[in-house]
Design a protein around this motif. Structure first.
Motif, PDB file in Angstrom:
ATOM      1  N   GLY A 567      26.013   1.740  87.372  1.00 29.47           N
ATOM      2  CA  GLY A 567      27.262   2.316  87.838  1.00 29.47           C
ATOM      3  C   GLY A 567      27.247   3.820  87.980  1.00 29.47           C
ATOM      4  O   GLY A 567      28.242   4.411  88.418  1.00 29.47           O
ATOM      5  N   ALA A 590      26.458  -2.980  88.724  1.00 30.16           N
ATOM      6  CA  ALA A 590      27.000  -2.288  89.895  1.00 30.16           C
ATOM      7  C   ALA A 590      26.326  -2.822  91.154  1.00 30.16           C
ATOM      8  O   ALA A 590      25.104  -2.944  91.212  1.00 30.16           O
ATOM      9  N   ASP A 606      31.754  -3.694  91.049  1.00 30.70           N
ATOM     10  CA  ASP A 606      30.909  -4.445  90.130  1.00 30.70           C
ATOM     11  C   ASP A 606      30.677  -5.864  90.661  1.00 30.70           C
ATOM     12  O   ASP A 606      31.335  -6.309  91.602  1.00 30.70           O
TER      13      ASP A 606
END
Length: 820
Positions: A567, A590, A606
Motif C-alpha cells: 500500500g 494493495a 485493496d
C-alpha cells in the motif's frame, strides 16, 4: 558510546595515519587501488567526522568498484551504462549508454546477477591516454563479450573489439577485475554461479592501443577451473600476471593435473611461468572448495597471500612457487570456517592483511620475512563480508544487507556504522580527494571523510517537477567558512537550467572563520527529464572549487507514484509525496491506485474492494467483496476531490460505480474466473475497455453513451500473461489508440497506435507490472514507461528517464505505476 574514549580513538587513528608513508597514487584507477591489490589509500585525511556528501542514482545495478581520476568518479553498471560523475557533487558529467544491450539473466542457463548481466568486472583506467577499459556482456547479435575503450573526459567510445574466449559465452562469466600492464588489458574469465555447461578458466590479453592481436591463457583440459574472483589478477614489477583458479570437473582424479585450485604465474604474453597448488587439492577440487574465490595479493619480500572457500590462508613465494607442495606457511584465516569461507579481495597495510571472511572481516598479522601469520582480530558479524579497503586510517567494508562499516585497523572496533540500504555481493568502496565512494545497488553514495573547510547548508538543492519555460520559486544555501583561517571567495558561477544571485558582495571577498554568505537559486527547465547543474564556488580553501549540487525535474505529467503491494505510495520524478495513504506492512494486498484528473489526491484499492484515500479527497464507499478479487480502480475525467466518481473492477470482469458514477453497459464477465486484469476510460469518459489475462479487450459504455469500437490486440489464448493496458492521451471513441503490456515487458500497440520501440524486455521472466503513457505522447509515436516488479521504471519510445521513488531488488513488490 563513551565520548572521551571515542575522541581518543580518533586521535590515535589520526596519529597512525600521519606516521604512514604517503602514497604517490592520487587517483584510484584499478581494483583496490594498485596492481598488488592492497586497497590502501594513505593520501586521504583522517576520517574524523564522516558525513554524507551526496547520492547519485544510475541505471543498472553496480557490481564493479567505482574508479576515480581527478574530480571524476567512474561508474559502470549491469545495464552496460558507464557514467562520469562529479566527485564533489555527484552530478553527471557524462554518460555512455550506447555500448549495447545486456543479457537478460533468465535467458542464461545459470547465474545470479539479476535482472540483466552487463558490466560486472571492475574496469581499469590508463591516465596517460585518458582511456577507461570496460568489458560488456552483449546480447546481440548473440551473447558475446566486447572490450570498450572509453574517453574519461567526455564518455565517448574510442574503439572496441570482441574479446570472448573460445567456447560458448553463455556459460562463461566475466566477474573479475581487469588489469592494465605491459601495454595490455588483462581480462579473466570463469563460469557463472551454478557452473553450468562447459567452460575453461581463461585470461585474455588485449592491446591497450586498439583492436589487434589477442593473447590468452586457458586451462589445458577445458574443464572449468574458473578465474572469477572479483579482485581479478595481480601484477608484479616485472609485468608477470598472477591469477587463481577454482575447481575443475575431474574432481580428485585429475590425471594429468589440470591446474584447478592453483595459483598461476603468467608472463606478460600469458605464457605459464610457474604455479602452486595445495597438497589437498583433490579434496578441494571434489568439494567445489575454490582456492580462487579470492584473488591473489602481492606482499613485500616476494610473497603472495592467497585464501579461498576453505578458509585456509597461504603465504607463497613469487619465485620458486613449488607446484603441488605445502606452502611456506598456511593456517586458518577464517576461524571456524572451512566451506564458503572467503570471497572477493583482500586489503594490505603492513603488518595486517584484511580478509573478507563470509560472516566477518578478519585481520591477520603477517610476517613476510619469515612467512607466518596470526589472527589479530575479528570484526562484527555480518550477512556477508565485503572486500575491504583502507582510507582515512579506517578499514571500510560493506555488508550487502545494508551497512557500511568503518573499523579500527589495529583492533577491529567499530568506528563507523552507516546505513546504505542495500549493496550487491562483493561490493567494495573506493576513495579519493577526501571522500569515500560506496556502490549501493543502483546508487553511488559519497561520504566526506572529514569536515570540509567550506560548508554548504544545504549541500544540494532539488526542485520539483515544473513545466518547461516556467521558473521555480528560489531556494537558498548558506556558504560558511568552516576553517580556522580567513576564506577568500574569488567567484561564483552556475551551470544548467539554473540561475543564481548571492549576498557575498563584490568578489573577490574575504570572510572570517565562522562567517559567510548565501546563494539563491531558481530553476527554469529548457528540456524534459531530470535536469542537473551546480553552483561552483572558487575560493582559497583546500578542495576548491566547492560545489552546490542542483537537480530539477521537468515531465509532462502532474504527478507520478509507484504503488507497492503493501500500500505504500512512492513519489517518482520530483513529485511531492501524498500523505495519509493506507499501509499494510507484510501483507501484499494493495492491487491498484488512481489519481484524480488534477493529480492532487487519489485512492489506493485493496484486494477486497476497499478504496483508501491518499491525500485530501472525499472518502466514498465502494463495492466490497470480502475476498481478494478487486483488481483496478479509475476516476471519471470530471472527478474532483469533493466529488470523486469512478469505477472499480473485480477479477470476474464486474465494473462497479462509486461516488454516483453512471452505470455501465457491455464489457466482459467471467463468473468464478479471476481473469480480468485492468480497465481504462476514454479521455471523455464515454466508455472504456477491460483487459483480460489473455490480452483480450472488452469495450463498455458509460451511461447512455454508445459502445466504443471493438478492438483487437496481442492475444495469448489459454495463457494469462497480459498485465496492463494504457490509452494514448486524448483517445476517444472516434480515435482509440493504446498499448497492452505482457509479463515479459513486451508493449503491444492497438487501435490507431503507432509502433512501439525501445521497451525493456525480460524473456521468460514474468516481472513486468505496469505501462503508462507520457502525457505529451501522441498516438502515432507512443512513448512512456513500464514498471517492473522490483520498482524499476523503464522508458520506451524516447520518453525521458524518471527517477524512481522506490526500488526493491530481488523483491517482487511493485504493483502499479500511477501517472496523472
Amino acid at each position: 558510546m563513551n565520548i572521551p574514549s571515542f575522541r581518543r580513538l580518533l586521535l590515535a587513528l589520526a596519529m597512525a595515519l600521519a606516521l604512514t608513508p604517503a602514497s604517490v597514487l592520487a587517483d584510484w584507477t584499478t581494483y583496490h587501488l594498485d596492481q598488488s591489490r592492497t586497497g590502501n589509500d594513505t593520501t586521504e585525511p583522517a576520517a574524523t567526522n564522516v558525513s554524507s556528501a551526496w547520492n547519485a542514482n544510475v541505471s543498472g545495478q553496480i557490481y564493479a568498484e567505482p574508479l576515480i581520476v581527478g574530480n571524476t568518479v567512474l561508474v559502470a553498471t549491469e545495464q552496460n551504462n558507464v557514467y562520469g560523475l562529479d566527485a564533489a557533487t555527484g552530478a553527471v558529467l557524462w554518460s555512455n549508454t550506447s555500448l549495447g544491450t545486456p543479457v537478460t539473466q533468465s535467458t542464461l542457463p545459470c547465474g545470479n546477477i539479476n535482472p540483466v548481466v552487463g558490466i560486472t568486472g571492475t574496469p581499469v583506467v590508463d591516465t596517460a591516454t585518458s582511456l577507461m577499459y570496460v568489458v560488456a556482456t552483449l546480447a546481440q547479435p548473440n551473447v558475446h563479450y566486447e572490450l570498450y575503450a572509453i574517453n574519461i573526459n567526455n564518455g565517448a567510445t574510442a574503439w572496441h573489439e570482441t574479446v570472448s574466449p573460445s567456447g560458448n559465452p553463455i556459460y562463461q562469466g566475466q566477474r573479475s577485475a581487469l588489469a592494465l600492464a605491459n601495454g595490455r588489458v588483462y581480462i579473466p574469465f570463469g563460469g557463472r554461479s551454478g557452473d553450468c555447461g562447459t567452460y575453461s578458466g581463461t585470461v585474455v590479453g588485449a592491446l591497450a592501443s586498439g583492436p589487434g592481436s589477442l593473447v590468452s591463457y586457458a586451462l589445458p583440459a577445458g574443464h572449468e577451473g574458473g578465474i572469477w574472483a572479483p579482485s581479478g589478477s595481480a601484477v608484479d614489477g616485472s609485468g608477470n600476471v598472477y591469477v587463481t583458479t577454482g575447481n575443475t570437473t575431474c574432481g580428485s582424479t585429475c590425471n594429468p593435473f589440470d591446474f584447478g585450485e592453483t595459483v598461476l604465474k603468467l608472463s606478460p604474453t600469458l605464457g605459464l611461468v610457474d604455479w602452486w597448488a595445495p597438497t589437498n587439492w583433490p579434496s578441494l577440487n571434489a568439494g567445489d572448495t575454490d582456492v580462487g574465490s579470492v584473488g591473489p595479493a602481492l606482499l613485500p619480500n616476494n610473497r603472495i597471500f592467497q585464501v579461498g572457500k576453505g578458509g585456509t590462508g597461504y603465504i607463497l613465494n613469487t619465485t620458486g612457487m613449488g607446484h603441488i607442495s605445502n606452502a611456506p606457511f598456511s593456517g586458518s584465516a577464517c576461524p571456524g570456517m572451512t566451506a564458503d569461507a572467503a570471497f572477493g579481495g583482500t586489503a594490505w597495510a603492513a603488518p595486517y592483511i584484511y580478509v573478507p571472511c563470509r560472516t566477518k572481516l578478519v585481520a591477520l598479522n603477517v610476517n613476510t620475512t619469515t612467512p607466518s601469520f596470526t589472527v589479530a582480530w575479528q570484526g562484527p558479524a555480518v550477512s556477508y563480508s565485503g572486500p575491504p579497503i583502507l582510507a582515512g586510517g579506517v578499514v571500510w567494508t560493506i555488508d550487502p544487507a545494508g551497512t557500511l562499516y568503518g573499523l579500527n585497523p589495529t583492533t577491529g572496533a567499530i568506528v563507523y556504522n552507516i546505513g546504505i540500504t542495500f549493496a550487491n555481493h562483493f561490493a567494495t568502496p573506493a576513495a579519493a580527494g577526501g571522500r569515500l565512494f560506496v556502490p549501493a545497488g543502483q546508487v553511488l553514495r559519497a561520504y566526506n571523510l572529514a569536515p570540509p573547510p567550506v560548508t554548504l547548508n544545504p549541500s544540494s538543492l532539488t526542485f520539483g517537477n515544473r513545466p518547461q519555460g516556467s521558473t521555480s520559486p528560489a531556494q537558498s544555501s548558506t556558504i560558511t567558512n568552516s576553517s580556522g583561517a580567513p576564506l577568500t571567495i574569488n567567484s561564483i558561477s552556475i551551470s544548467g537550467d539554473f540561475a543564481q544571485t548571492n549576498s557575498c558582495g563584490t568578489l573577490p571577498a574575504t570572510f572570517a572563520p565562522g562567517t559567510g554568505c548565501s546563494v539563491s537559486v531558481t530553476f527554469t527547465p529548457t528540456a524534459s527529464g531530470t535536469r542537473t547543474g551546480s553552483v561552483t564556488i572558487d575560493d582559497s580553501a583546500t578542495g576548491s572549487p566547492h560545489q552546490l549540487r542542483l537537480t530539477g525535474y521537468s515531465f509532462a505529467f502532474k504527478a507520478a507514484h509507484t504503488l507497492d503491494g503493501w500500500g505504500g505510495l512512492h513519489a517518482d520524478g520530483g513529485t511531492p509525496p501524498l500523505t495519509d495513504s493506507a499501509y499494510w506492512p507484510g501483507w501484499k494486498i494493495a492491487r491498484s491506485a488512481a489519481l484524480l484528473p488534477d493529480a492532487s489526491a487519489g485512492y489506493v484499492l485493496d484486494g477486497y474492494g476497499g478504496a483508501h484515500t491518499a491525500g485530501t479527497i472525499t472518502n466514498v464507499p465502494t463495492a466490497y467483496f470480502g475476498f481478494d478479487i478487486a483488481r483496478d480502480i479509475v476516476f471519471l475525467p470530471t472527478a474532483t476531490a469533493a466529488n470523486p466518481q469512478g469505477y472499480t473492477l473485480d477479477g470476474w470482469g464486474g465494473i462497479h460505480p462509486f461516488g454516483g458514477a453512471p452505470a455501465i453497459s457491455g464489457g466482459g464477465y467471467w463468473p468464478f474466473w479471476d481473469i480480468a486484469k485492468r480497465l481504462v476510460l476514454l479521455s471523455d469518459g464515454t466508455g472504456g475497455y477491460i483487459l483480460d489475462g489473455w490480452g483480450g479487450l472488452h469495450g463498455f459504455a458509460v451511461g447512455a453513451n454508445p459502445m466504443p469500437p471493438s478492438l483487437s490486440s496481442a492475444f495469448w489464448p489459454g495463457w494469462s500473461i497480459a498485465r496492463d493496458i494504457a490509452l494514448a492521451p486524448g483517445s476517444t471513441a472516434a480515435n482509440v489508440a493504446g498499448v497492452t503490456l505482457d509479463g515479459y515487458g513486451g508493449v503491444h500497440p492497438f487501435g490507431a497506435s503507432g509502433a512501439v520501440s525501445g521497451e525493456a524486455l525480460w524473456p521468460n521472466w514474468d516481472i513486468a507490472r505496469a505501462v503508462r503513457y507520457s502525457q505529451d505522447s501522441t498516438a502515432a509515436n507512443p512513448m512512456g514507461w513500464t514498471l517492473d516488479g522490483w520498482g524499476g521504471i523503464h522508458q520506451f519510445g524516447g520518453a525521458p528517464a524518471i527517477p524512481m521513488g522506490g526500488f526493491w531488488p530481488n523483491f517482487d513488490i511493485a504493483t502499479q505505476l500511477i501517472i496523472g
